[in-house]
Scaffold this active site. Sequence first.
Site, PDB file in Angstrom:
ATOM      1  N   SER A   7       1.017  -1.232   0.044  1.00  0.00           N
ATOM      2  CA  SER A   7       0.047  -0.068   0.041  1.00  0.00           C
ATOM      3  C   SER A   7       0.858   1.049  -0.041  1.00  0.00           C
ATOM      4  O   SER A   7       1.802   1.366   1.134  1.00  0.00           O
ATOM      5  CB  SER A   7      -0.784   0.067   1.112  1.00  0.00           C
ATOM      6  OG  SER A   7      -1.424   1.500   1.358  1.00  0.00           O
ATOM      7  N   HIS A  32      -1.107  -1.507  -4.323  1.00  0.00           N
ATOM      8  CA  HIS A  32      -2.449  -1.107  -3.553  1.00  0.00           C
ATOM      9  C   HIS A  32      -2.766   0.229  -3.459  1.00  0.00           C
ATOM     10  O   HIS A  32      -1.764   0.927  -2.714  1.00  0.00           O
ATOM     11  CB  HIS A  32      -2.521  -1.853  -2.178  1.00  0.00           C
ATOM     12  CG  HIS A  32      -3.805  -1.667  -1.584  1.00  0.00           C
ATOM     13  ND1 HIS A  32      -4.811  -2.530  -1.735  1.00  0.00           N
ATOM     14  CD2 HIS A  32      -4.102  -0.803  -0.428  1.00  0.00           C
ATOM     15  CE1 HIS A  32      -5.686  -2.174  -0.783  1.00  0.00           C
ATOM     16  NE2 HIS A  32      -5.366  -1.245  -0.332  1.00  0.00           N
ATOM     17  N   ASP A  34      -4.917   3.361  -1.875  1.00  0.00           N
ATOM     18  CA  ASP A  34      -5.885   3.774  -0.927  1.00  0.00           C
ATOM     19  C   ASP A  34      -6.304   5.074  -1.259  1.00  0.00           C
ATOM     20  O   ASP A  34      -5.727   6.180  -1.130  1.00  0.00           O
ATOM     21  CB  ASP A  34      -5.300   3.505   0.522  1.00  0.00           C
ATOM     22  CG  ASP A  34      -5.180   2.229   0.885  1.00  0.00           C
ATOM     23  OD1 ASP A  34      -5.895   1.384   0.962  1.00  0.00           O
ATOM     24  OD2 ASP A  34      -4.153   1.995   1.338  1.00  0.00           O
ATOM     25  N   MET A  36      -9.115   7.816  -0.415  1.00  0.00           N
ATOM     26  CA  MET A  36      -9.956   8.390   0.673  1.00  0.00           C
ATOM     27  C   MET A  36     -10.557   9.753   0.685  1.00  0.00           C
ATOM     28  O   MET A  36      -9.861  10.589   0.021  1.00  0.00           O
ATOM     29  CB  MET A  36      -9.162   8.332   1.960  1.00  0.00           C
ATOM     30  CG  MET A  36      -8.448   7.057   2.274  1.00  0.00           C
ATOM     31  SD  MET A  36      -7.682   7.058   3.940  1.00  0.00           S
ATOM     32  CE  MET A  36      -6.819   5.503   3.976  1.00  0.00           C
ATOM     33  N   HIS A  65      -8.133   0.705  -3.840  1.00  0.00           N
ATOM     34  CA  HIS A  65      -9.191   0.529  -2.856  1.00  0.00           C
ATOM     35  C   HIS A  65     -10.131   1.693  -2.584  1.00  0.00           C
ATOM     36  O   HIS A  65      -9.277   2.753  -2.069  1.00  0.00           O
ATOM     37  CB  HIS A  65      -8.335  -0.030  -1.665  1.00  0.00           C
ATOM     38  CG  HIS A  65      -9.126  -0.170  -0.219  1.00  0.00           C
ATOM     39  ND1 HIS A  65      -8.612  -0.277   1.070  1.00  0.00           N
ATOM     40  CD2 HIS A  65     -10.442  -0.274  -0.036  1.00  0.00           C
ATOM     41  CE1 HIS A  65      -9.632  -0.670   1.808  1.00  0.00           C
ATOM     42  NE2 HIS A  65     -10.586  -0.272   1.439  1.00  0.00           N
ATOM     43  N   MET A  67     -12.209   3.897  -0.629  1.00  0.00           N
ATOM     44  CA  MET A  67     -12.949   4.392   0.677  1.00  0.00           C
ATOM     45  C   MET A  67     -13.377   5.591   0.791  1.00  0.00           C
ATOM     46  O   MET A  67     -13.221   6.645   1.131  1.00  0.00           O
ATOM     47  CB  MET A  67     -11.637   4.398   1.743  1.00  0.00           C
ATOM     48  CG  MET A  67     -11.272   2.870   2.287  1.00  0.00           C
ATOM     49  SD  MET A  67      -9.706   2.977   3.041  1.00  0.00           S
ATOM     50  CE  MET A  67      -8.548   3.060   1.619  1.00  0.00           C
ATOM     51  N   MET A 136     -11.202  -6.048   5.863  1.00  0.00           N
ATOM     52  CA  MET A 136     -10.568  -5.103   6.371  1.00  0.00           C
ATOM     53  C   MET A 136     -10.292  -5.580   7.808  1.00  0.00           C
ATOM     54  O   MET A 136     -10.899  -5.975   8.658  1.00  0.00           O
ATOM     55  CB  MET A 136     -11.215  -3.723   6.639  1.00  0.00           C
ATOM     56  CG  MET A 136     -11.494  -2.925   5.368  1.00  0.00           C
ATOM     57  SD  MET A 136     -10.034  -2.252   4.486  1.00  0.00           S
ATOM     58  CE  MET A 136      -9.092  -1.665   6.057  1.00  0.00           C
ATOM     59  N   GLY A 143      -2.910   4.133   7.871  1.00  0.00           N
ATOM     60  CA  GLY A 143      -1.917   3.191   7.903  1.00  0.00           C
ATOM     61  C   GLY A 143      -1.365   3.055   9.389  1.00  0.00           C
ATOM     62  O   GLY A 143      -1.751   3.551  10.267  1.00  0.00           O
ATOM     63  N   GLY A 144      -0.715   1.932   9.601  1.00  0.00           N
ATOM     64  CA  GLY A 144       0.056   1.424  11.038  1.00  0.00           C
ATOM     65  C   GLY A 144      -0.628   1.437  12.168  1.00  0.00           C
ATOM     66  O   GLY A 144      -0.379   1.390  13.279  1.00  0.00           O
ATOM     67  N   ASP A 174      -6.135  -6.435   4.709  1.00  0.00           N
ATOM     68  CA  ASP A 174      -5.600  -5.106   4.577  1.00  0.00           C
ATOM     69  C   ASP A 174      -5.694  -4.429   5.845  1.00  0.00           C
ATOM     70  O   ASP A 174      -6.915  -4.273   6.636  1.00  0.00           O
ATOM     71  CB  ASP A 174      -6.634  -4.274   3.560  1.00  0.00           C
ATOM     72  CG  ASP A 174      -6.116  -2.939   3.326  1.00  0.00           C
ATOM     73  OD1 ASP A 174      -4.850  -2.764   3.870  1.00  0.00           O
ATOM     74  OD2 ASP A 174      -6.540  -2.109   2.645  1.00  0.00           O
ATOM     75  N   SER A 197       2.692   0.041   6.433  1.00  0.00           N
ATOM     76  CA  SER A 197       3.796   0.383   7.229  1.00  0.00           C
ATOM     77  C   SER A 197       4.821  -0.782   7.120  1.00  0.00           C
ATOM     78  O   SER A 197       6.007  -0.598   7.409  1.00  0.00           O
ATOM     79  CB  SER A 197       3.257   0.755   8.519  1.00  0.00           C
ATOM     80  OG  SER A 197       2.482  -0.297   8.961  1.00  0.00           O
TER      81      SER A 197
END
Length: 215
Positions: A7, A32, A34, A36, A65, A67, A136, A143-144, A174, A197
């Site tokens: 990601s 990947h 993300d 958002m 992905h 979101m 998920m 992240g993290g 994920d 991460s």
Amino acid sequence: MLKVSPSILSADFGNLKEEILSLEKGGADYIHIDVMDGLYVPNITFGPPVIKKIRNISHTPFDVHLMIHRPERYIKDFVDAGADIITIHEEATIHLHRTIEQIKSYGVKAGVALNPSTPLDNIDYVLDYIDMVLIMTVNPGFGGQKFINSMERKIKDLRNIIEDRNIDVLIEVDGGIKLENAGRMKELGVDIIVVGSGIFEAEDIAERTEKFKRL
Ligand code: DX5
Ligand code: ZN
């Protein structure tokens, strides 16, 4: 073999090109991405124009992905930007089957993501129409975060459903995947791990990607 989808959420955006090339050097199966919108999740990242630019430097399939709230409004933009797999959230669209058909009508693969609290039952009647389920294993947005342990049972249950129904659907997980628990994901029957991460915290991103690949 367990596939790895790094990601880029955890990447250095000022150095994105070099970092994507390092992921590829390490053997990433997908990239990947993300997306958002600050509404569906409490964070904002990037949209189609950025994806279009990085498409020029990468040949690896883009695992996008979304979101975002009401993703049906933007499917064509992400197809045009170069997405190979488009994953929408079950919780974010009203007419899930219609949005899946919309994605497939452009010849790209369709995935459906489930938040940790969303039961597998919610996708029971669309499973035959999709290419991938994204489980998920953290709450989406950042992240993290730490892997939510009760998701192990969800993964197992989904694997059993897929075997019982003998359907061709990939399982992607994920959130919170590290070298320490990636092997466990494989045991549970996961096909693709997303790692943010867990890769970008490393000094050498290519080498870390390769480590995940070798699991
Ligand atoms: C979270 C994103 C993930 C995230 C994973 O909303 O969907 O893809 O980047 O990051 P890690 O691997 O750090 O949990
Ligand atoms: Zn993601």
